[in-house]
Design an enzyme around this catalytic site. Structure first.
Site: not given
Ligand code: FCB
Length: 457
Positions: A171, A364
């Site tokens: 990110e 994620e």
């Molecule tokens: C993302 C992050 C991760 C976690 C999730 C909820 O932005 O990469 O570390 O905090 O959100």
């Protein structure tokens, strides 16, 4: 529109099912074995930056308890485990020789994963920049990109034999704009122009690192971005322009350089009052767009926006501070994020058709809810199970329409240090009592273990 179809679906053979974590969020042991402070140590120890002034000093104590966590991963039946390397553990000064004890930790972790038949999925950078590099200017400074590539090459030499899949960054939008523009993440600076330069140098560091790993024969290299569909609240020109701007800053500002080798002209124009393009040197975009083996996508929600007026205080929406974010009144998670599985489907389709074809992974996706441990020691988190079920189905829909989706990593294995929210937001498939470090697999974790084993739901 939601899709309530609960019919069985199965995923392609070899589909990767994993969980994801990040070093600072789980490891603790922040002064052990030669680790130096990262920007997150400094930030969390600055009063007022994190909920209740909590820090990652102990977190899940994963540094010491990783054997138990490996057993939990095995119980969950995952085929893959996505974790990040703490740069300040491995190369404490951010340059120069590696710290053997830090390397050994990850070496043991990787060996343990392999013993359990789980594929390690390494991320080089999940936001814990060595503090010494921030003191030298941080990501707004070009040298940090060079240092990152050097670190990548050195650690890949040590771990690459057993870990074939490498992700450079997690990110870059967050690292740049939350870290340097709104300052709600480390290092907590509020300088819009610096954030724009940070974004460029993060991507440059990514490109340099991919080239360095390729020179060493890495088998797969990619990067993870966080993407949101962005919709205007009405069809008015002003609202549509607001959506164009936020889509530009959030999504295209990263996807275009990484996958097309150019910045989106409209975003550069939007940013022209903030900063020029002097920091973009000849050849940078070619480096940044070095071909990837996969793109990782982190997906949580959708943005709905309208033209409005700038709020008080620093914003991460550099140059577009006057865009307002609208809540639609749909159910939200404990983070206040709207639950929108269709947004995952749209995102996967969009990236694949506009920027692909290339292999994609959901690196994620997950949700925080207000979990409670029952007297019998269970966590009945039906809300999380339903959240994941709907998002897995959305991903499957994209797959069935031809998107080359190769895997799915649930955020996250363990309840952990959720950045500026401290320990107040629980995203884990496994509950952690932060006083005792006792782990309890939640109902969602048990359900997930059936999916990983059946490769179907
Ligand atoms: C993302 C992050 C991760 C976690 C999730 C909820 O932005 O990469 O570390 O905090 O959100």
């Amino acid at each position: 529109m939601t899709h309530d179809d609960l019919s069985p679906v199965s995923f392609p053979e070899g589909f990767a099912w994993g969980t994801a974590t990040a070093s600072y969020q789980i490891e603790g042991a922040v002064t052990a074995d030669g680790r130096s402070p990262s920007v997150w140590d400094t930030f969390a120890h600055t009063p007022g930056k994190v909920h209740l002034d909590q820090t990652g000093d102990m977190a899940d104590d994963h540094y010491h308890r990783y054997p138990e966590d490996l057993s939990l991963l095995a119980d969950l039946g995952v085929t893959h485990y996505r974790f990040s390397l703490a740069w300040p553990r491995i190369q404490p000064e951010g340059h120069g020789p590696l710290n053997g004890a830090g390397v050994d930790f990850y070496s043991r972790l990787i060996d343990g994963l392999l013993e359990h038949g789980i594929k390690p999925w390494v991320t080089l950078y999940h936001w814990d920049l060595p503090q010494s590099l921030e003191d030298a200017g941080g990501w707004p400074v070009r040298d940090t990109a060079e240092r990152f590539a050097e670190y990548a090459a050195l650690i890949h030499q040590r771990l690459g034999d057993r870990a074939p899949d490498w992700t450079t960054l997690n990110e870059p939008w967050c690292a740049a704009f939350l870290g340097y523009a709104s300052g709600i993440h480390a290092p907590g600076r509020t300088e819009g122009a610096a954030a724009v330069r940070a974004a460029h140098h993060l991507m440059l560091g990514h490109g340099l690192a991919v080239n360095a790993l390729r020179d060493q024969g890495v088998s797969t290299a990619g990067v993870t971005v966080n993407l949101y569909p962005v919709d205007p609240v009405t069809d008015s020109d002003a609202d549509r322009d607001a959506a164009r701007r936020i889509d530009g800053l959030m999504n295209r500002f990263f996807l275009d350089p990484l996958l097309r080798g150019s910045y989106p002209a409209d975003v550069i124009e939007d940013l022209s009052d903030v900063t020029g393009t002097d920091h973009i040197l000849d050849g940078d975009l070619e480096t940044i767009s070095t071909p990837l083996d996969f793109l990782g996508i982190n997906y949580y929600s959708r943005h709905v926006v309208r033209a409005g007026t700038a709020g008080p205080g620093p914003s991460h929406w550099v140059g577009s501070e006057d865009v307002e974010f609208v809540k639609r009144g749909v159910p939200v998670t404990e983070m206040g994020w709207e639950i929108d599985p269709d947004g995952l489907y749209e995102t996967l389709k969009r990236v694949y058709t506009e920027y692909g074809p290339l292999p994609l992974y959901v690196t994620e996706n997950g949700a925080a809810f207000d979990d409670r441990v029952t007297e019998e020691g269970h966590v009945h988190d039906e809300d999380r199970r339903a959240y994941l079920d709907s998002h897995f189905r959305a991903a499957h829909r994209a797959l069935s329409e031809g998107v080359d989706l190769r895997g799915y990593f649930v955020w996250t294995l363990l309840d952990n240090f959720e950045w500026s929210h401290g320990y107040s937001k629980r995203f884990g498939l496994v509950h952690v009592d932060f006083e005792t470090q006792r782990r309890i697999v939640k109902d969602s974790g048990r359900w997930f273990s059936e999916i990983t084993r059946a490769n179907a739901l």
